[in-house]
Scaffold this motif. Sequence first.
Motif, PDB file in Angstrom:
ATOM      1  N   ASN A 141       0.686  -1.209  -0.097  1.00  0.00           N
ATOM      2  CA  ASN A 141       0.006   0.093  -0.130  1.00  0.00           C
ATOM      3  C   ASN A 141       0.942   1.332  -0.085  1.00  0.00           C
ATOM      4  OD1 ASN A 141      -2.252  -1.647   0.129  1.00  0.00           O
ATOM      5  ND2 ASN A 141      -2.214  -1.777   2.343  1.00  0.00           N
ATOM      6  N   PRO A 142       1.571   1.542  -0.919  1.00  0.00           N
ATOM      7  CA  PRO A 142       2.553   2.790  -1.014  1.00  0.00           C
ATOM      8  C   PRO A 142       1.834   3.901  -1.331  1.00  0.00           C
ATOM      9  CG  PRO A 142       2.624   1.521  -3.111  1.00  0.00           C
ATOM     10  CD  PRO A 142       1.974   0.563  -2.157  1.00  0.00           C
ATOM     11  N   GLN A 143       2.073   4.907  -0.491  1.00  0.00           N
ATOM     12  CA  GLN A 143       1.324   6.127  -0.625  1.00  0.00           C
ATOM     13  C   GLN A 143       2.453   7.206  -0.928  1.00  0.00           C
ATOM     14  OE1 GLN A 143      -1.963   6.212   0.121  1.00  0.00           O
ATOM     15  NE2 GLN A 143      -1.656   4.215   0.752  1.00  0.00           N
ATOM     16  N   PHE A 144       2.214   7.904  -2.045  1.00  0.00           N
ATOM     17  CA  PHE A 144       2.963   8.861  -2.654  1.00  0.00           C
ATOM     18  C   PHE A 144       2.154   9.789  -3.475  1.00  0.00           C
ATOM     19  CE2 PHE A 144       5.755   5.161  -2.578  1.00  0.00           C
ATOM     20  CZ  PHE A 144       7.029   5.683  -1.784  1.00  0.00           C
ATOM     21  N   GLY A 147       0.965   9.331  -6.991  1.00  0.00           N
ATOM     22  CA  GLY A 147       0.066   8.438  -7.463  1.00  0.00           C
ATOM     23  C   GLY A 147       0.968   7.115  -7.103  1.00  0.00           C
ATOM     24  N   PRO A 148       0.256   6.087  -7.461  1.00  0.00           N
ATOM     25  CA  PRO A 148       0.779   4.480  -7.451  1.00  0.00           C
ATOM     26  C   PRO A 148       2.133   4.245  -8.097  1.00  0.00           C
ATOM     27  CG  PRO A 148      -1.541   4.638  -8.303  1.00  0.00           C
ATOM     28  CD  PRO A 148      -1.116   5.842  -8.363  1.00  0.00           C
ATOM     29  N   PRO A 149       3.175   3.803  -7.560  1.00  0.00           N
ATOM     30  CA  PRO A 149       4.534   3.800  -8.109  1.00  0.00           C
ATOM     31  C   PRO A 149       4.386   2.511  -8.936  1.00  0.00           C
ATOM     32  CG  PRO A 149       4.644   3.159  -5.786  1.00  0.00           C
ATOM     33  CD  PRO A 149       3.248   3.652  -6.009  1.00  0.00           C
ATOM     34  N   THR A 150       5.597   2.264  -9.833  1.00  0.00           N
ATOM     35  CA  THR A 150       5.720   1.317 -10.698  1.00  0.00           C
ATOM     36  C   THR A 150       6.424   0.143 -10.272  1.00  0.00           C
ATOM     37  OG1 THR A 150       5.462   2.864 -12.492  1.00  0.00           O
ATOM     38  CG2 THR A 150       6.267   0.643 -13.005  1.00  0.00           C
ATOM     39  N   MET A 151       6.104  -0.936 -10.312  1.00  0.00           N
ATOM     40  CA  MET A 151       6.918  -2.222  -9.806  1.00  0.00           C
ATOM     41  C   MET A 151       7.212  -2.956 -11.416  1.00  0.00           C
ATOM     42  SD  MET A 151       7.817  -4.218  -7.298  1.00  0.00           S
ATOM     43  CE  MET A 151       6.620  -3.898  -5.909  1.00  0.00           C
ATOM     44  N   VAL A 168       1.159  -8.166  -6.793  1.00  0.00           N
ATOM     45  CA  VAL A 168       1.775  -6.771  -6.675  1.00  0.00           C
ATOM     46  C   VAL A 168       0.747  -5.625  -6.949  1.00  0.00           C
ATOM     47  CG1 VAL A 168       3.524  -5.096  -7.828  1.00  0.00           C
ATOM     48  CG2 VAL A 168       3.963  -7.699  -7.184  1.00  0.00           C
ATOM     49  N   GLU A 169      -0.272  -6.035  -7.736  1.00  0.00           N
ATOM     50  CA  GLU A 169      -1.399  -4.887  -8.113  1.00  0.00           C
ATOM     51  C   GLU A 169      -2.203  -4.685  -6.936  1.00  0.00           C
ATOM     52  OE1 GLU A 169      -1.424  -5.141 -12.867  1.00  0.00           O
ATOM     53  OE2 GLU A 169      -3.081  -6.263 -11.699  1.00  0.00           O
ATOM     54  N   GLY A 170      -2.391  -5.868  -5.952  1.00  0.00           N
ATOM     55  CA  GLY A 170      -3.254  -5.908  -4.989  1.00  0.00           C
ATOM     56  C   GLY A 170      -2.679  -5.252  -3.775  1.00  0.00           C
ATOM     57  N   PHE A 171      -1.248  -5.217  -3.903  1.00  0.00           N
ATOM     58  CA  PHE A 171      -0.540  -4.286  -2.976  1.00  0.00           C
ATOM     59  C   PHE A 171      -0.649  -2.821  -3.211  1.00  0.00           C
ATOM     60  CE2 PHE A 171       2.406  -7.784  -0.780  1.00  0.00           C
ATOM     61  CZ  PHE A 171       1.165  -8.426  -0.154  1.00  0.00           C
ATOM     62  N   GLY A 172      -1.220  -2.379  -4.286  1.00  0.00           N
ATOM     63  CA  GLY A 172      -1.467  -1.004  -4.680  1.00  0.00           C
ATOM     64  C   GLY A 172      -0.410  -0.367  -5.706  1.00  0.00           C
ATOM     65  N   TRP A 173       0.226  -1.366  -6.513  1.00  0.00           N
ATOM     66  CA  TRP A 173       1.198  -0.887  -7.536  1.00  0.00           C
ATOM     67  C   TRP A 173       0.664  -0.995  -9.007  1.00  0.00           C
ATOM     68  CZ3 TRP A 173       6.393   0.440  -6.549  1.00  0.00           C
ATOM     69  CH2 TRP A 173       6.945   0.302  -5.129  1.00  0.00           C
ATOM     70  N   GLN A 174       1.238  -0.206  -9.728  1.00  0.00           N
ATOM     71  CA  GLN A 174       1.259  -0.346 -11.168  1.00  0.00           C
ATOM     72  C   GLN A 174       2.367  -1.445 -11.661  1.00  0.00           C
ATOM     73  OE1 GLN A 174       1.785   3.407 -13.153  1.00  0.00           O
ATOM     74  NE2 GLN A 174      -0.373   4.117 -12.948  1.00  0.00           N
ATOM     75  N   VAL A 175       2.333  -2.414 -12.370  1.00  0.00           N
ATOM     76  CA  VAL A 175       3.294  -3.275 -12.856  1.00  0.00           C
ATOM     77  C   VAL A 175       3.609  -3.212 -14.181  1.00  0.00           C
ATOM     78  CG1 VAL A 175       3.532  -5.632 -13.306  1.00  0.00           C
ATOM     79  CG2 VAL A 175       2.196  -5.167 -11.395  1.00  0.00           C
TER      80      VAL A 175
END
Length: 212
Positions: A141-144, A147-151, A168-175
């Motif tokens: 759940n990265p908070q920036f 917006g959502p960061p890229t993995m 990874v998307e479920g954790f709040g990232w763009q893949v």
Amino acid sequence: MNVGIIGAGAVGKALAIGFLAKGNHVIVGTRDTAKLLPWVGQNPKAILGSFADAAKFGEVVVLAVKGTAATEALRAAAPTDLAGKPIIDATNPITDAPPVNGVLKYFTNLDESLMERLQRQFPKAHFVKAFNSVGSASMVNPQFAGGPPTMFICGNDEGAKKTVAGLVEGFGWQVADMGKAEAARAIEPLCMLWCIPGFLRNDWSHAFRMLS
Ligand SMILES: NC(=O)c1ccc[n+]([C@@H]2O[C@H](COP(=O)([O-])OP(=O)(O)OC[C@H]3O[C@@H](n4cnc5c(N)ncnc54)[C@H](OP(=O)(O)O)[C@@H]3O)[C@@H](O)[C@H]2O)c1
């Protein structure tokens, strides 16, 4: 889902908490369960075990040990307990030498990543590079403000990558899928870049985002 985490440092613990919060079952593998008892006291749903226990338990396995110990940690698992499984590889090939002007030193080179080595050593496992170039505090759940960061992920098995991308998307990232295992030659050094502001200015709270 059953998730086996090989490694109980900051990364293993952060991802364990994230997977537990999503309703998964988690075994955290370590060589020394006693030192993790206080942490399990705060996270009672986590189960402690050996590296081998974590590999056996996981439908998905996370590799989160010191880069120099990655082969040894995986050798502790039975080969059949790695075969055919997605192995989320969060490791970086960092040497014990100190950073130079904030730049970490790697024991690999630009023609061979750690993940490629591991994929060769454990050919039946499906390694997927992920989580290596962000701090453990921002993995879930990265908070920036941006917006959502890229993995950035990569790996040879498309099915394993699809599974990991979903997690990874479920954790709040763009893949961003960078392709096959060779792409780890580019993804692993992102950790060097990510760490420079930390070593130079004690700034550890950032993440990468791909713009298009
Ligand atoms: N810290 C971060 O924010 C971060 C972010 C992205 C990626 N990473 C990468 O993720 C990996 C884990 O990092 P970390 O910070 O969580 O902790 P770490 O100190 O790099 O690794 C801790 C784990 O490595 C195991 N280990 C250390 N030496 C070993 C050996 N000789 N044989 C077998 N296992 C050994 C430890 O086992 P025991 O539990 O038995 O002691 C422990 O579980 C590293 O490759 C790191 O580069 C870290």
